[in-house]
Every structure is written in C-alpha cells, then in structure tokens.
Design a protein around this motif. Structure first.
Motif, PDB file in Angstrom:
ATOM      1  N   ARG A 475       0.821  -1.217   0.000  1.00 39.58           N
ATOM      2  CA  ARG A 475       0.000   0.000   0.000  1.00 39.58           C
ATOM      3  C   ARG A 475       0.857   1.271   0.000  1.00 39.58           C
ATOM      4  O   ARG A 475       0.544   2.237  -0.691  1.00 39.58           O
ATOM      5  N   CYS A 476       1.931   1.281   0.781  1.00 40.81           N
ATOM      6  CA  CYS A 476       2.758   2.486   0.904  1.00 40.81           C
ATOM      7  C   CYS A 476       4.017   2.432   0.049  1.00 40.81           C
ATOM      8  O   CYS A 476       4.640   3.463  -0.211  1.00 40.81           O
ATOM      9  N   GLN A 486       3.845  -1.382  -5.856  1.00 45.32           N
ATOM     10  CA  GLN A 486       2.805  -0.496  -5.329  1.00 45.32           C
ATOM     11  C   GLN A 486       1.781  -0.193  -6.421  1.00 45.32           C
ATOM     12  O   GLN A 486       0.588  -0.073  -6.145  1.00 45.32           O
ATOM     13  N   ARG A 487       2.245  -0.113  -7.640  1.00 49.59           N
ATOM     14  CA  ARG A 487       1.341   0.111  -8.765  1.00 49.59           C
ATOM     15  C   ARG A 487       0.235  -0.931  -8.810  1.00 49.59           C
ATOM     16  O   ARG A 487      -0.933  -0.614  -9.056  1.00 49.59           O
ATOM     17  N   ILE A 586      -1.699   6.504  -7.660  1.00 47.99           N
ATOM     18  CA  ILE A 586      -0.884   5.908  -6.611  1.00 47.99           C
ATOM     19  C   ILE A 586      -0.700   6.941  -5.499  1.00 47.99           C
ATOM     20  O   ILE A 586      -0.417   8.105  -5.766  1.00 47.99           O
ATOM     21  N   TYR A 587      -0.899   6.503  -4.272  1.00 52.81           N
ATOM     22  CA  TYR A 587      -0.635   7.366  -3.123  1.00 52.81           C
ATOM     23  C   TYR A 587       0.787   7.078  -2.643  1.00 52.81           C
ATOM     24  O   TYR A 587       1.050   6.023  -2.040  1.00 52.81           O
ATOM     25  N   ARG A 588       1.688   7.985  -2.943  1.00 54.00           N
ATOM     26  CA  ARG A 588       3.069   7.765  -2.542  1.00 54.00           C
ATOM     27  C   ARG A 588       3.161   7.709  -1.020  1.00 54.00           C
ATOM     28  O   ARG A 588       2.607   8.548  -0.315  1.00 54.00           O
ATOM     29  N   LEU A 595       0.343  12.451  -4.450  1.00 57.58           N
ATOM     30  CA  LEU A 595      -0.101  11.649  -5.591  1.00 57.58           C
ATOM     31  C   LEU A 595       1.049  11.254  -6.505  1.00 57.58           C
ATOM     32  O   LEU A 595       1.938  12.053  -6.805  1.00 57.58           O
ATOM     33  N   GLY A 596       0.959  10.008  -6.955  1.00 60.17           N
ATOM     34  CA  GLY A 596       1.866   9.494  -7.960  1.00 60.17           C
ATOM     35  C   GLY A 596       1.147   9.326  -9.285  1.00 60.17           C
ATOM     36  O   GLY A 596       0.144   9.994  -9.555  1.00 60.17           O
ATOM     37  N   PRO A 597       1.604   8.397 -10.108  1.00 58.45           N
ATOM     38  CA  PRO A 597       1.016   8.229 -11.440  1.00 58.45           C
ATOM     39  C   PRO A 597      -0.439   7.755 -11.398  1.00 58.45           C
ATOM     40  O   PRO A 597      -0.901   7.144 -10.435  1.00 58.45           O
TER      41      PRO A 597
END
Length: 921
Positions: A475-476, A486-487, A586-588, A595-597
């Motif tokens: 998750r993290c 994580q993706r 994705i939650y970095r 936010l990620g990609p």
C-alpha cells in the motif's frame, strides 16, 4: 468589502502563491562552483550504481519503479517520488537510504564510505551529468490531474456525485465551466475573475464552520496556488493514459519473479507409489505416506470407531453426536458405515452453521461498526451471515461463492423486474466487502484518511482470505518480499473504485432506530419480492388497524401501541457499483495528498504472464455498472489461477488436520511458510476444481482418508522424528473453540434452540460485568446467531479466544489461561446448564445411579464409561448425595430425591469441566 477590493485581494493571494510555483530548483549551501574536480553522474556515481544497484533498479527489473541506469531515469525518481533534491542531500531519499545502510538491502554489496560520500557530494553540487547538465528547472504547468484530486479532497462532499449544492459539480472541468446557480466556477485565463478562487480567497470555501460536518480539511496554500496557476494557463487538460497492463512485457515484474511456486498454476501430480499400499485408502494417503516413509515413519494406527465418530461429528457440525447416533454407528457393521456417516453429517443443517463460522472469521464478520466507543450496530449484517450458512449447506460451488461476494451486484440487473432468491443472494453476498470496522459514520472519524483506511482493510481481507497474499504490504511502497509493486496495489484499488471510492463515500447509517434505518446509505431495498409483499401486507394491516382505532377515538396510548408493532422496511447491507468511479492515483507512501502516477484497474502482474490486458466490459447491455469487479472475480476463479484453489483447500485441510499444508494460511508469498507437501497441495487444488469447486467433496476426500482416521496418540518415535506433526504422522488433540464449547453445553443440557437464521439474538451486560446472550423461550441459540458486537462480546467468547476482527481472522489462537477454568467452574449459566443436564439424565435414565452414569457419559462424551470411570463417578455421586442429604436435613427440608439431583448436577458440572469434554482427539 467592495467588488474591487475582493478582486485585489484575490490577485494579491494569487501573486504571492505564484512566486512559490515559479522558482527553479535551488542549489543548496553545500554546492560548489563547477570546475575541473566537479562530481558528475557518469564518472563518479554510475560505476558503483551499475555494480551494486542496477540489478534491482534497472535492466530486467525495476523495483519500486526506480531506474538507476541513466542520469535522466534517476532524476525521474520512483514510486515514492523524486529520490534526488539537487543541492540538498539530507532531503534526498537516495542519500538517506544509502547513508542508513538500507540500500542495497540485506548487506548485499553495501556502498563504501567513499561511495556514500560521493553520493552526498554529487547531490550537493547539483546532481549534474557530464557537461554540467543538472535537473531542468522548469515552471510548473499543472493539468486537470493536479487539480481534480484537490477538488475531490476539499469539495466533493458538497459538490460531487451525491450532493451538488447550488447545482455545482466540481468533479470535472466541464462541471466547473457549467457552474451552478452563481454561474461558471472558473474563467479561462482569469483566476481573479473565477468564482471558485474568489470564494477560496474570501475564506468561504470550503466553509470553515462546516468542515467537520462533511469531514474535510481546509484547502492548503500550495493547493490554492496550483488551482490558480491551472486557471491562469487556461485550465489545460493533459492526455495522460492510466497505467494498465498491456501486451508488452511488464518492466516492474519479470519472468524470474513468477518462478516462485505460489505464483505458478497448480501442476498435475502423479500419485506416488508407497511401500505399504495396504494403508492407502485414497490418493491423500499416498502423498502423506510417501513423505513419512522418507523420514522413517508410517501412518499411526487407526483410532477406535467411537473416537472417530466424535471427531467427525465435531469437525462437520461443531456439536457432539447424540446417544442414538452413537448407538446406531456402533451397531452398523456395513463396510461403508463411516462413509454413510460423513454423508449424513454433510446433509445436516448444523454443517453450514459450523463451516459458515470459519468463513465469517475470514471475512471479518461483525454486527457493529467498531473503532469508537459507540460501536454503531449493523442491523442488517445478519443477512450476510445467513447467506454464508445457506451457501455451505447447499454446497454452493466455491467459484460461484466468490463471484457473488466480489461482484454479486454485477451478475444480474436487480433494479428492474422481479427480485428472485438468486438475485437477492447476489446482493446480500456483497456484504463480504462491507465487513471491515468502519467509524466513518461519525464526522470526526470520517475524514479522507479514515475512508482510505476502511478500503485498505477490505483489500487486506480479500488478500488474506481469498488470495493468500499480504497485499497491505504494497500500500505504501512495493512489497518488500513479494513481486507486488505499489502500482499493482492501486490497480486493485481501481478495480473496486466503482463501489469503494473515498471521494464518493457512502457512510454507515448514523441513526440507531429501526424506523430511521431506511435512511442508511449502505442499504438497498431489494429483498425478495415475496418478502417485500409480506412486509407491505403487514404495513397495510397496521394502517387498517390504526384507521379503525382512530374511528372509535381510541386513546393515544393505544395508537402508539399499534404503531409500535409496525415492522421496519426490510433492507440489505450491500456494496454496489455506482458507475462513476473517481480516477485512481498511486498514493506515494500511502498518503492521499501525495499523488503518484494515474493507474487503471488491473490484477497483480506476478499472477499473469505480464502480457495480459485486464479486459473490462459492462455486465449487460445498457448497464451503468463498470463491470470491473466482475472481470476481477472471473479472473480470480479461473481453473488455473495460481492461488485461489490452493488457498481454499489449504484452509479446509487446516480445520481437519490441525494445521495447513501451508501453515501461514493468509500468506503464500516468500515470507510465508513453504508447503510441507507441495505435490499434495497441487493435487488437492486441481481435484477441487475438477469436482466443480465442491467444498463437501473435499470434506469427503479428506475425511475418508487413512490419514484422517489416525490415532492422536504420541509415541517416542513421533517425538523424535515428527514432534510437531508437520508430516501428519498422527492426528492432533484439539480443544473445542468458543462456539463449539458453548453450543455443546447447551445441547447436552437439552437447552439448545436450533431455530436458524434471522436477526441476531441480543446480548445483555449484567451488573456483575458479565455479558450473556438473551434466552429464547426454548433456551439459547447457537453462538453464530448471537450478536457479535465488537465492544460487547459475550463473556464466554471473550474468555475462549474469540478473535478481534482486525480486520479479520484466519486462524484463532488457542490460549490456556486461568479465566477459562474459572469461567467453567464458577459461571452461573454453566451451573444452570449442569443442573438441566442432570434433569435430562434423570428423565432418560431413570433413578438407577449406574444407568445415570452410563447415560451421562453417552450424552456428553459419545461413549460409555469404562470401569474406573464408572466406579469413580458412582463414588462421587454417593458421597455428594450423602452430603446434600445432611445439608437439607439440617435446613429442616429433608428430601432424598433433591439431594440425589444436586449430587448428579455436581457430577454433570465436573464432566463439563473435564478434558474429555473440552478436547477432541
């Protein structure tokens, strides 16, 4: 404030914030002037990265989505964001990890002090490449992907899907341009003229006095700056495609990752030849015996028939055999008497109550929301419990069982036409995804992070109970042990987004009364048409009765009494796709504000060939549902899925043999325990699918094996060669769990009310601190039908290791502590049951003491007493009778029959406390 002043105020705010987003990347105090000794990536950094880091972060694989092969790739960063902040080594994740010795992991080729110093110096000097090229300093150009998440976080409770105050929907650019009652929310190129910026600058939005009411936090200055800049640039929209699986190889999960046994489909297994074929009753025995013989062991001798009867009856029903069943089985000399016994037990309605309980543990079932002291009740959760029990009794195929629980709302159109029992079951089954503890009904515990936590718990339940994976560990960040980027975690989140969306949240019902429960957002009204008609007819009869009472001027008290008999509307606690999922990013580091990609729906890549697109189609023509969960459920229940069948048969095996072939029931990954009998596990998984995913077929297979019929006696050879019985060289001695013990005491006392299904029986908290189930007119129902409130568990359950569902339980612990013995010795209800047990023995055996002892043993232990037990019991009975005769005579109420009854009740109480009653061997 005048319009001009407001405009100037907005412009001042925007100008101040604008400075923060136009500054170039700063070079820190440690930066040095470029010169002949300047540190560069190609000369000073790349050589040791290639030698020590690129095997995990480049080339074939790219762990944490981080590529260290080139200067540009390194500066791009990974799933946690940038790893280098030019000029600031102490703020750079790359330096932090190598300086702390965390990377490379496990002390594999650690960087030398000189190399670590070089990393620090390189970052401090600007993280440059050859030729003086450093990170490009460009002005931020936000797109809708930077802005819409801000508005979802801060504005969607009032201007989203469920609520659009002033007619304004801020979930899309089109909605902003369309605006609401006050006109468009944004004006291209003119943030100071945009209504949304004016309201934010004035401190009106989000409304400060309503923040807690809608569980949101104030907008941050950086977020306001991003929104302003976006409007200033004309609200550009970037064509960013979500990251989904495609036909090209996956850069984050490579073929070598898929070589682990659990990530490959179960393979056909030849049944091994063994030395003593006479011990083999079915293929299970051949696999077990084959391994035993390699360790110089063999199967233990078969246990006696009555012990086997008690073992099988408890295993399948959670209750002891009745005296008539004991006598019938002992007298049955047919060769297939035992097989007939198994079939009879599997056909009993008690079977679903026992095995349904195991699944309810795995699902994290509870009748309340938990997490807060209020522990809000779930009035309709019992329908899911009943669905599970019926599914096991009807031997619903396991693949269909999963399909209904994961995507029942997408299996058939429930909004138009008749609600058949099948459609009803489809909807009730989705309660599986509503079982996690959830305090978001309260405003103070309903913020974004709280909602995300609930979704994470549901994914955890899915991963552990169904897939045998610790998905929560991705998750993290990418999973530390398994190839789960994580993706892939957030692709799974996207699968469920149509129904579990933190930005389109359906709160648990806040009102506690039955009349208000209809307002609950998580309930659907689609009970079966028959139940709906019955409820409507009941309501009509109440209305008619009220009309008649009013016509004769009945007193208000009578009218209230009539109204009080009105039944609440029948509803279903369910999860359903609403057709408009928010975008998934994705939650970095697991942070919803980092936010990620952008990602799309998908499944863990390691469980595919890496080139398999995740195809989603509407469940039926014209459906508003996305069909994502249905596509996922169908993928999960493919016959050759690497994990689904293995995880299921392993859990069944555990409940029959004491431990799983894989002992970590919810973790088949690299950090779990490897299977003790991998070939047997694969054979069982394939046989499970071959027999139509029938759970009852697996019971028959396992319980008719010679391995299951072994004695539990431990020999010196066992202690030496298989002390923990990891090879299944004998059967375990098992203590009754909380439900089996409680239910069995009720049964032997003749006080078990076997009425099935329906709303849970209430519990009462007594002045002495004990919590007990409320009795019915016929006694007490099985514990599976008693309220499972997280904060008010029955004392018996609490004492005997009932689990805290956090969020679920795959294997209960088995403690041995003093409160358990004290509960059985001193609890008033246990005393009452012992007295009623004695009354039953007297009714069935008559006044003869020897006959009473025989009946007592037969009822409680499923076997006759041996000579020593009979003698000791008779001695105790006689001594206690004499004692009570004296006591009653001294009290002036001599009564020989009463004394004998009290003595027999004491003996019954002793038997209920005995190891022979508490354990099954």
């Amino acid at each position: 404030m005048t319009t001009v002043e407001k405009t100037l105020n907005v412009r001042q705010v925007i100008d101040c914030l604008h400075v923060g987003i136009t500054t170039a990347a700063a070079i820190g105090d440690e930066a040095k002037l470029a010169g002949p000794s300047e540190t560069t990536f190609e000369v000073d950094i790349a050589p040791f990265l290639r030698a020590k880091c690129v095997r995990c972060h480049g080339g074939e694989g790219r762990k944490a989505d981080l590529d260290l092969t080139t200067h540009a790739a390194l500066l791009k960063g990974g799933e946690s964001g940038p790893v280098v902040v030019a000029g600031k080594p102490d703020e750079s994740l790359l330096y932090e990890k190598v300086q702390a010795g965390e990377m490379p992991p496990d002390d594999k080729d650690p960087l030398s002090e000189t190399e670590i110093a070089a990393v620090r110096r390189w970052i401090a000097e600007g993280a440059k490449a050859r030729g003086g090229r450093g990170p490009t300093a460009t002005q931020a150009s936000p797109s809708q992907h930077d802005v819409l998440p801000i508005l979802l976080r801060r504005c969607s409770p009032c201007h989203g899907r469920n609520r659009q105050e002033a007619g304004l929907d801020l979930r899309t650019k089109a909605g902003m341009l369309r605006g609401g009652k006050s006109g468009p929310a944004i004006v291209h190129g003119q943030p100071q003229q945009s209504r949304i910026m004016q309201r934010i600058a004035a401190g009106e939005m989000p409304p400060p006095l309503r923040l807690v009411e809608v569980s949101i936090k104030p907008i941050e200055p950086a977020e306001t700056a991003t929104l302003a800049r976006w409007i200033e640039l004309g609200a550009p929209e970037a064509a960013i495609e979500p990251d989904i699986a495609g036909a090209t190889p996956d850069p984050l999960v490579i073929d070598r990752d898929r070589d682990f046994w659990a990530f490959r489909a179960p393979q056909p297994q030849a049944v091994p030849a063994v030395g003593d074929a006479g011990q083999v009753r079915n293929p299970i025995d051949a696999f077990v015996l084959h391994k035993l013989q390699r360790h110089g062991l063999s199967l233990a001798p078969p246990t006696d028939r009555l012990t086997l009867l008690r073992r099988a009856t408890f295993d399948l029903t959670g209750l002891p055999p009745a005296p008539a069943e004991v006598e019938a089985f002992a007298a049955d000399e047919r060769p297939d008497a035992y097989e007939r016994l198994i079939d009879r037990l599997l056909a009993s309605p008690r079977y679903g109550e026992r095995w349904g309980r195991y699944w309810l543990d795995a699902a994290g079932y509870a009748d309340s929301e938990g997490k807060t002291n209020d522990d809000l009740p779930r009035p309709h959760a019992w329908r899911y419990r009943d669905y599970v029990i019926r599914a096991f009794n009807h031997d619903k195929s396991y693949d269909r069982f999963l399909l209904e629980q994961l995507a029942g709302d997408e299996l058939a159109d429930y909004e138009h036409g008749e609600i058949t029992p099948e459609i009803y079951d489809n909807l009730v089954a989705t309660g599986f995804l509503r079982m996690a503890a959830d305090a978001t009904w309260a405003n103070i515990t309903g913020f974004l992070a709280d909602r995300v936590e609930v979704i994470a718990d549901e994914i955890d339940v899915l991963g552990s109970a169904v897939m045998g994976l610790t998905l929560k560990c991705a998750r993290c960040h990418s999973h530390k042990f398994d190839p789960l980027p994580q993706r892939d975690y957030y692709r799974l989140i996207a699968v469920f987004r149509g129904a579990l969306d933190e930005y389109d949240w359906l709160k648990p019902a806040v009102n506690r009364g039955a009349a208000q429960e209809a307002a609950g957002l998580r309930q659907l009204p689609y009970v079966t048409s028959a139940e709906r008609r019955a409820w409507e007819a009941h309501g009509a009869s109440i209305d008619a009765e009220l009309t008649a009472a009013k016509a004769r001027s009945a007193p208000e008290s009578e009218l209230k009494a009539i109204e009080a008999r009105r039944r609440p509307e029948p509803r279903i606690r369910a999860l359903w796709d609403r057709g408009e999922p928010s975008l998934t990013y994705i939650y970095r580091r697991g942070e919803p504000t980092n936010l990620g990609p952008l990602v799309g729906p998908g499944v863990p890549s390691v469980l595919t060939d890496g080139r398999m697109p995740f195809v989603v189609e509407p469940p039926w023509p014209g459906a508003r549902q996305t069909g994502r969960r249905l596509a996922f459920a169908r993928w999960l229940t493919q016959p050759d899925h690497p994990l689904t069948a293995r995880v299921a048969v392993n859990r069944i095996w555990k409940h029959h043999f004491g431990s799983g072939i894989v002992k970590t029931l919810g973790n088949f990954g690299k950090a779990g325990t490897p299977p003790t009998h991998p070939e047997l596990l694969d054979w069982l998984a394939r046989e499970f699918v071959r027999q139509g995913w029938s759970v009852k077929a697996m019971h028959r297979l396992m319980m008719t094996s010679a391995a299951y019929r072994q004695s539990s006696a431990v020999t010196a050879e066992h202690k030496q060669k298989d002390a923990a019985s990891a090879l299944f060289s004998r059967m375990p001695l098992v203590r009754l769990d909380a439900e089996a013990l409680y239910d069995s005491m009720l049964l032997v006392a003749g006080r078990l009310d076997e009425a099935p299904f329906g709303p849970a029986d209430a519990v009462q908290s007594r002045p002495d601190g004990l919590v007990t189930p409320v009795a019915t007119p016929r006694g007490w129902r099985r514990l599976v039908y008693v309220q499972q409130l997280r904060k008010t568990l029955p004392t018996h359950l609490d004492a005997f290791d009932y689990p805290q569902m956090s969020p679920n339980c795959l294997e209960r612990r088995e403690s041995m502590v003093a409160p358990q013995a004290l509960h059985l010795m001193n609890n008033g209800m246990v005393f009452d049951l012992a007295e009623q047990f004695a009354a039953r023995v007297e009714r069935e055996a008559g006044p003869d003491a020897s006959t009473q002892i025989e009946r007592l043993y037969l009822i409680a232990l499923g076997r006759p007493a041996n000579d020593d037990q009979r003698r000791l019991a008779l001695d105790a009975l006689n001594q206690l009778s004499a004692h009570w005769e004296k006591q009653l005579a001294a009290a002036g109420t001599p009564d020989v029959a009463a004394a004998r009854h009290k003595a027999l009740a004491a003996v019954c109480h002793a038997v209920l406390n005995s190891a022979a009653f508490l354990y099954v061997d």
